[in-house]
Design a protein around this motif. Structure first.
Motif, PDB file in Angstrom:
ATOM      1  N   SER A 156      47.655  35.146  45.508  1.00 35.03           N
ATOM      2  CA  SER A 156      47.927  36.419  46.170  1.00 35.03           C
ATOM      3  C   SER A 156      48.890  37.267  45.350  1.00 35.03           C
ATOM      4  CB  SER A 156      48.478  36.189  47.581  1.00 35.03           C
ATOM      5  OG  SER A 156      47.494  35.652  48.435  1.00 35.03           O
ATOM      6  N   TYR A 157      49.859  36.609  44.716  1.00 41.02           N
ATOM      7  CA  TYR A 157      50.763  37.317  43.801  1.00 41.02           C
ATOM      8  C   TYR A 157      49.964  37.983  42.683  1.00 41.02           C
ATOM      9  CZ  TYR A 157      53.788  37.827  39.720  1.00 41.02           C
ATOM     10  OH  TYR A 157      54.413  38.320  38.606  1.00 41.02           O
ATOM     11  N   TYR A 171      46.285  42.629  40.282  1.00 44.83           N
ATOM     12  CA  TYR A 171      44.893  42.951  39.961  1.00 44.83           C
ATOM     13  C   TYR A 171      44.484  44.283  40.607  1.00 44.83           C
ATOM     14  CZ  TYR A 171      39.768  42.464  39.854  1.00 44.83           C
ATOM     15  OH  TYR A 171      38.419  42.665  39.665  1.00 44.83           O
ATOM     16  N   VAL A 172      44.909  44.506  41.846  1.00 42.16           N
ATOM     17  CA  VAL A 172      44.614  45.758  42.535  1.00 42.16           C
ATOM     18  C   VAL A 172      45.244  46.940  41.799  1.00 42.16           C
ATOM     19  CG1 VAL A 172      45.153  47.076  44.630  1.00 42.16           C
ATOM     20  CG2 VAL A 172      44.191  44.775  44.814  1.00 42.16           C
ATOM     21  N   ILE A 173      46.473  46.758  41.344  1.00 38.78           N
ATOM     22  CA  ILE A 173      47.128  47.828  40.587  1.00 38.78           C
ATOM     23  C   ILE A 173      46.368  48.096  39.290  1.00 38.78           C
ATOM     24  CG2 ILE A 173      49.249  48.506  39.397  1.00 38.78           C
ATOM     25  CD1 ILE A 173      50.797  46.924  41.489  1.00 38.78           C
ATOM     26  N   TRP A 174      45.864  47.022  38.662  1.00 31.71           N
ATOM     27  CA  TRP A 174      45.081  47.189  37.430  1.00 31.71           C
ATOM     28  C   TRP A 174      43.818  47.999  37.719  1.00 31.71           C
ATOM     29  CZ3 TRP A 174      40.588  46.951  34.853  1.00 31.71           C
ATOM     30  CH2 TRP A 174      40.623  46.905  33.464  1.00 31.71           C
ATOM     31  N   TRP A 214      37.096  37.936  42.608  1.00 30.40           N
ATOM     32  CA  TRP A 214      37.369  36.840  43.551  1.00 30.40           C
ATOM     33  C   TRP A 214      38.838  36.780  43.948  1.00 30.40           C
ATOM     34  CZ3 TRP A 214      40.893  33.355  41.682  1.00 30.40           C
ATOM     35  CH2 TRP A 214      41.051  33.277  40.295  1.00 30.40           C
ATOM     36  N   LEU A 215      39.704  37.371  43.118  1.00 35.82           N
ATOM     37  CA  LEU A 215      41.128  37.386  43.460  1.00 35.82           C
ATOM     38  C   LEU A 215      41.391  38.130  44.769  1.00 35.82           C
ATOM     39  CD1 LEU A 215      42.714  38.006  39.935  1.00 35.82           C
ATOM     40  CD2 LEU A 215      43.229  36.061  41.441  1.00 35.82           C
ATOM     41  N   LEU A 216      40.525  39.070  45.117  1.00 33.65           N
ATOM     42  CA  LEU A 216      40.727  39.863  46.333  1.00 33.65           C
ATOM     43  C   LEU A 216      40.642  39.016  47.597  1.00 33.65           C
ATOM     44  CD1 LEU A 216      38.662  43.057  45.405  1.00 33.65           C
ATOM     45  CD2 LEU A 216      41.140  42.742  45.286  1.00 33.65           C
ATOM     46  N   ALA A 217      40.092  37.807  47.478  1.00 31.43           N
ATOM     47  CA  ALA A 217      40.054  36.907  48.641  1.00 31.43           C
ATOM     48  C   ALA A 217      41.448  36.418  49.011  1.00 31.43           C
ATOM     49  CB  ALA A 217      39.140  35.718  48.355  1.00 31.43           C
TER      50      ALA A 217
END
Length: 327
Positions: free
Chosen positions: A258-259, A264-267, A291-294
């Protein structure tokens, strides 16, 4: 040996440096060393540092060729002798004289490896100072196992990518590489991930004492270029490499990923905002990490996860980029 080593990288901040240093020297807790690292600053910062050192024996000045904030922090860490280390950016300051007292109490009362600091933001355009009403408290996490502590702190964005909101035991450096990657933008990202892996117990200073200048002209965070995307992509990938093949419980893995997911969202936003044809290959590779968004402990990541499901990567990134450009 001093209790604290306070490391301040210094570069082109002569307007703000005295307030930064004075805020440290005014602390009621006196057992510290202040390491001012003059990173080849072309203005009068070096002279200002030397003047302070001539007036207070607790201050050490290191003059070096310019190498960036990572190089300056690493230089300060190698010179540090304190039991606990912490950073303060030279354009920021503490607005509470008891900041070090509170940090020390958080370490000793909780037997913590890392103490997280709350902050307030000073908007350089409007001069408005935020209230510092940041969620999360030490009472909330004090009796919990470390994975749950990290989970809560990541969800509240208390454990984020900033180096300056984390004080840590110098002994952690004996088992973990806590030096910063040099020559890159966003060096805090994978540094904080390594710190999370090395830590066994967290504590929080509930009172916000750190003041962060937001939108300072000339600040590194004020411009976006292709290098930002390249360097941050590399940092995210290193974060994932650090934990690959390791065995951790589900709570810790959720907190750790989650960290990374928040970054990743900012990227995604920055990838849309940068105007450079060279970004297309990078975006293609980063799309594979959707998949990180999970891992959505952050409410912001949770929103982006749902947008991604409805709109896909490109449209979601376009929305994020639009908001980023308006900031």
């Amino acid at each position: 040996m001093p209790v604290f080593s306070i490391i301040v990288p210094v570069y082109k901040v002569e307007q703000y440096l005295p307030q930064c240093v004075d805020s440290i020297l005014s602390q009621t807790f006196r057992d510290f060393e202040l390491i001012l690292v003059d990173d080849g600053s072309p203005d009068n910062c070096g002279t200002i540092c030397d003047r302070y050192a001539s007036e207070d024996a607790r201050i050490r000045v290191i003059h070096k060729e310019n190498g960036g904030s990572s190089s300056a922090r690493n230089c300060g860490m190698r010179a540090a002798c304190g039991e606990y280390l912490l950073f303060l950016d030279s354009d920021d300051y503490w607005d509470s004289a008891d900041a070090l007292d509170l940090i020390l109490s958080a370490f000793t009362d909780n037997r913590a490896d890392v103490v997280l600091l709350k902050h307030r933001k000073l908007d350089m355009k409007t001069s408005a100072l935020s209230s510092g009403d940041i969620p999360g408290s030490n009472e909330e996490i004090a009796q919990l196992p470390y994975p749950q502590q990290l989970e809560i702190c990541v969800s509240m964005q208390l454990f984020d990518t900033c180096a300056w909101n984390k004080a840590f035991r110098r002994s952690l450096m004996e088992t973990t590489d806590l030096f910063f990657e040099q020559g890159i933008i966003g060096e805090d990202i994978d540094w904080a991930a390594r710190l999370a892996l090395a830590t066994k117990k967290l504590a929080i200073v509930d009172k916000p004492a750190h003041v962060y200048r937001k939108g300072r002209p000339g600040a590194i965070t004020n411009s976006l270029k292709l290098k930002n995307l390249v360097d941050t992509k590399g940092s995210i990938e290193r974060c994932l490499d650090y934990i690959a093949g390791q065995s951790h419980d589900e709570v810790f893995m959720n907190a750790y990923y989650s960290y990374v997911a928040y970054r990743y969202v900012i990227w995604m936003a920055e990838g849309n905002a940068v105007d450079d044809n060279g970004k297309e290959c990078l975006i293609g590779e980063m799309k594979k990490k959707y998949w990180l968004l999970a891992y959505d402990l952050s409410p912001k990541v949770k929103i982006i996860k749902y947008l991604y499901k409805m709109l896909g990567y490109d449209k979601t990134a376009a929305i994020l980029g639009m908001f980023l450009k308006r900031r």
